[in-house]
Design a protein around this motif. Structure first.
Motif, PDB file in Angstrom:
ATOM      1  N   ARG A 199       0.843  -1.179   0.000  1.00 40.39           N
ATOM      2  CA  ARG A 199       0.000   0.000   0.000  1.00 40.39           C
ATOM      3  C   ARG A 199       0.883   1.235   0.000  1.00 40.39           C
ATOM      4  O   ARG A 199       2.089   1.152   0.231  1.00 40.39           O
ATOM      5  N   SER A 200       0.276   2.384  -0.212  1.00 42.46           N
ATOM      6  CA  SER A 200       1.025   3.637  -0.236  1.00 42.46           C
ATOM      7  C   SER A 200       1.680   3.888   1.117  1.00 42.46           C
ATOM      8  O   SER A 200       1.068   3.691   2.163  1.00 42.46           O
ATOM      9  N   THR A 217       8.903   1.191   0.108  1.00 47.30           N
ATOM     10  CA  THR A 217       8.144   2.436   0.152  1.00 47.30           C
ATOM     11  C   THR A 217       7.416   2.638  -1.155  1.00 47.30           C
ATOM     12  O   THR A 217       8.022   2.621  -2.227  1.00 47.30           O
ATOM     13  N   VAL A 218       6.115   2.813  -1.078  1.00 49.61           N
ATOM     14  CA  VAL A 218       5.293   3.021  -2.255  1.00 49.61           C
ATOM     15  C   VAL A 218       4.787   4.458  -2.234  1.00 49.61           C
ATOM     16  O   VAL A 218       4.208   4.892  -1.235  1.00 49.61           O
ATOM     17  N   LYS A 219       5.000   5.175  -3.294  1.00 46.00           N
ATOM     18  CA  LYS A 219       4.553   6.569  -3.355  1.00 46.00           C
ATOM     19  C   LYS A 219       3.088   6.640  -3.764  1.00 46.00           C
ATOM     20  O   LYS A 219       2.579   5.771  -4.435  1.00 46.00           O
TER      21      LYS A 219
END
Length: 219
Positions: A199-200, A217-219
């Motif tokens: 997930r973000s 890390t997802v933007k």
């Protein structure tokens, strides 16, 4: 589904760590930083974790970053923040400063309460990586670390831990994540809550068989 998760992580090149740490080998009463990867010109969040076998009240440590990697400021405060994973603002206060190339962080109890649990994130460090930083692996050094227990005794004195930040080639592919495709994994948020998929924000991806954990890390 699990292969799709890692295929998605592969597309996030330059964000997930290139080589994961085996955190199961880290000894008790150690403060350490999870390895991380970022592309030049981008911002990343470093997760500083504590593994302890006794209740800890206070953390004091210094750290250095490679040239071209800095901690930004907001309202004259460095973006070094107490994590809610193992404490609350009512239990601990965090302060930081920067002198002669060294950052210092102190997280001290405000109600004589120890950090919760025995392992996990205690604070985070936001870093900016200059566009001029060449791709490669660079040292992140935590040193002069003191961990104080509930009896106000220094359990870890002058401890040192060296992690790394990988500056990825902005045009390359994160091969380590690609190679891991098909591995059985579990995904958690920074509070230890299991997630069905990435997930973000910050995700902790754990290899079920080896226990190795990665920060994605997802933007």
């Amino acid at each position: 589904m699990k292969k799709l998760i890692f295929a998605f992580a592969t597309m996030l090149m330059g964000i997930a760590p290139a080589i994961a740490q085996d955190i199961t080998t880290i000894p008790d009463n150690t403060l350490y930083v999870l390895d991380a990867t970022v592309k030049p010109g981008e911002r990343a969040t470093l997760s500083v974790q504590m593994k302890n076998n006794v209740d800890m009240l206070t953390i004091s440590t210094y750290f250095t970053l490679p040239e071209g990697v800095t901690v930004p400021q907001e309202d004259d405060f460095y973006l070094i923040d107490l994590s809610t994973e193992r404490t609350t603002a009512r239990k601990h206060n965090l302060s930081s400063n920067y002198v002669n190339g060294e950052y210092r962080v102190v997280a001290i109890h405000s109600a004589n309460k120890p950090f919760d649990g025995t392992e996990g994130e205690v604070f985070t460090i936001t870093v900016d990586v200059a566009e001029t930083v060449a791709p490669g692996e660079y040292e992140i050094k935590l040193f002069n670390t003191e961990l104080v227990d509930s009896k106000n005794a220094i359990v870890t004195k002058k401890g040192t831990y060296t992690g790394k930040i990988t500056v990825a080639d902005p045009t390359g592919v994160n091969e380590a994540v690609a190679d891991a495709a098909g591995t059985e994994v579990e995904i958690y948020d920074t509070n230890g809550q299991k997630l069905p998929a990435l997930r973000s924000g910050i995700n902790i991806v754990k290899d079920v068989n080896s226990g190795v954990a990665r920060k994605v890390t997802v933007k």
